[in-house]
Design an enzyme around this catalytic site. Structure first.
Site, PDB file in Angstrom:
ATOM      1  CE  LYS A 251     -44.918  74.958 -25.319  1.00  0.00           C
ATOM      2  NZ  LYS A 251     -46.212  74.852 -24.729  1.00  0.00           N
TER       3      LYS A 251
HETATM    4  N1  GLU Z   1     -52.901  75.515 -26.076  1.00  0.00           N
HETATM    5  C1  GLU Z   1     -52.872  74.166 -26.562  1.00  0.00           C
HETATM    6  C2  GLU Z   1     -51.440  73.671 -26.614  1.00  0.00           C
HETATM    7  O1  GLU Z   1     -50.514  74.467 -26.597  1.00  0.00           O
HETATM    8  C3  GLU Z   1     -53.500  74.032 -27.930  1.00  0.00           C
HETATM    9  C4  GLU Z   1     -54.954  74.172 -27.856  1.00  0.00           C
HETATM   10  C5  GLU Z   1     -55.722  73.937 -29.138  1.00  0.00           C
HETATM   11  O2  GLU Z   1     -55.144  74.069 -30.235  1.00  0.00           O
HETATM   12  O3  GLU Z   1     -56.899  73.668 -29.043  1.00  0.00           O
HETATM   13  O4  GLU Z   1     -51.258  72.476 -26.685  1.00  0.00           O
END
Ligand code: GLU
Length: 284
Positions: A251
């Site tokens: 990020k």
């Molecule tokens: N919040 C997770 C991430 O940003 C993704 C979770 C999911 O897609 O199960 O990596």
């Protein structure tokens, strides 16, 4: 009706890798005449920032990746996760864990190592047999435990499980390799594994699409679904986008961040095309 979702954690800005993931879920929903939902996974209140969340929504709208219905914001639904936790506890499948990271590390060192699971070294079970009355006394005295799933008991109760992945077909779950995963952290009434499973069910998601880095996590999610009596969605784990150095995007990497690409004058169509151009050939 097919329901897909994109579930980013607002710990930074969208980048080409996350754009690809969002586009993947969005396009499947459009192609299948289904719905595309958006969820902000912000249970880690120290790493997630409201300004990143707001900017993600703005960037997704700018890209034309429009979502159906309300955005589900996990930090507003802690009661839902608490309810599932209470249910698992009443089934005798949880235990409170007071260990610090340092204690776990020194126990593992003293034991000459621990098996390495998908989430890191497997927890050596220090608090597993702590009498509940002792644990309750410590909680009453102000100690805040994490809550772990007793995975051996959980697997005994649920029996053998499989899930269906679009690319890999029927896949056998091997949740034991995780060890006793944390379902509620010391600083949060839930964890990634619990909230993602509860939310996919509550939001009626029927096709979970996400990167291959989360493939193994599905073993635990399928187990929790079976224990909590939740419906079983289909899965499609897609390859992760890699930069020219062969590494995943982070990020913090400005060259692929959507706000930076926007500021450099790229159009939404160009940004979507950049993400697609980096995508490995689809395996169907
Ligand atoms: N919040 C997770 C991430 O940003 C993704 C979770 C999911 O897609 O199960 O990596």
């Amino acid at each position: 009706m097919r329901v897909t979702r994109f579930a980013p954690s607002p710990t930074g800005h969208l980048h080409l890798g996350s754009v690809y993931s969002a586009l993947f879920a969005w396009r499947l929903a459009k192609d299948l005449g289904g719905r595309f939902l958006l969820r902000l996974e912000d249970i880690d209140q120290t790493r997630c920032k409201p300004e990143f969340a707001a900017r993600m929504l703005d960037d997704l709208a700018w890209l034309g990746l429009d979502w159906d219905g309300e955005v589900r914001v996990q930090s507003q639904h802690f009661d839902d996760y608490r309810a599932s936790l209470t249910r698992l506890d009443s089934m005798g499948l949880l235990y409170p864990c007071f260990c610090t990271r340092a204690q776990i590390a020194s126990e593992i060192e003293a034991a000459g190592g621990a098996p390495h699971g998908p989430d890191g070294p497997v927890y050596p079970g220090i608090c597993r047999d702590l009498p509940r009355s002792d644990a309750e006394a410590r909680i009453a005295a102000g100690e805040q435990p994490a809550w772990r799933l007793d995975v051996v008991r959980a697997v005994k109760r649920a029996g053998p499980l499989k899930y269906h992945d679009h690319v890999r077909g029927k896949t056998a779950c091997k949740p034991l390799r995780f060890g006793d995963v944390v379902l509620a952290r010391k600083d949060s009434p839930t964890s990634y594994h619990l909230s993602v499973t509860v939310d996919d069910a509550l939001q009626g998601v029927t096709l979970v699409t996400r990167g291959e880095d989360l493939l193994h996590a599905t073993d635990i999610h399928r187990l929790l679904q079976a224990l909590l009596g939740l419906p079983e969605p289909d899965y499609w784990h897609h390859p992760l986008l890699l930069g020219p150095d062969g590494k995943r995007f982070a990020k913090r990497d400005k060259s692929v961040s959507v706000p930076d690409l926007r500021m450099a004058g790229h159009s939404p169509a160009e940004v979507l095309a950049m993400a697609e151009a980096l995508a490995p050939p689809a395996r169907t």
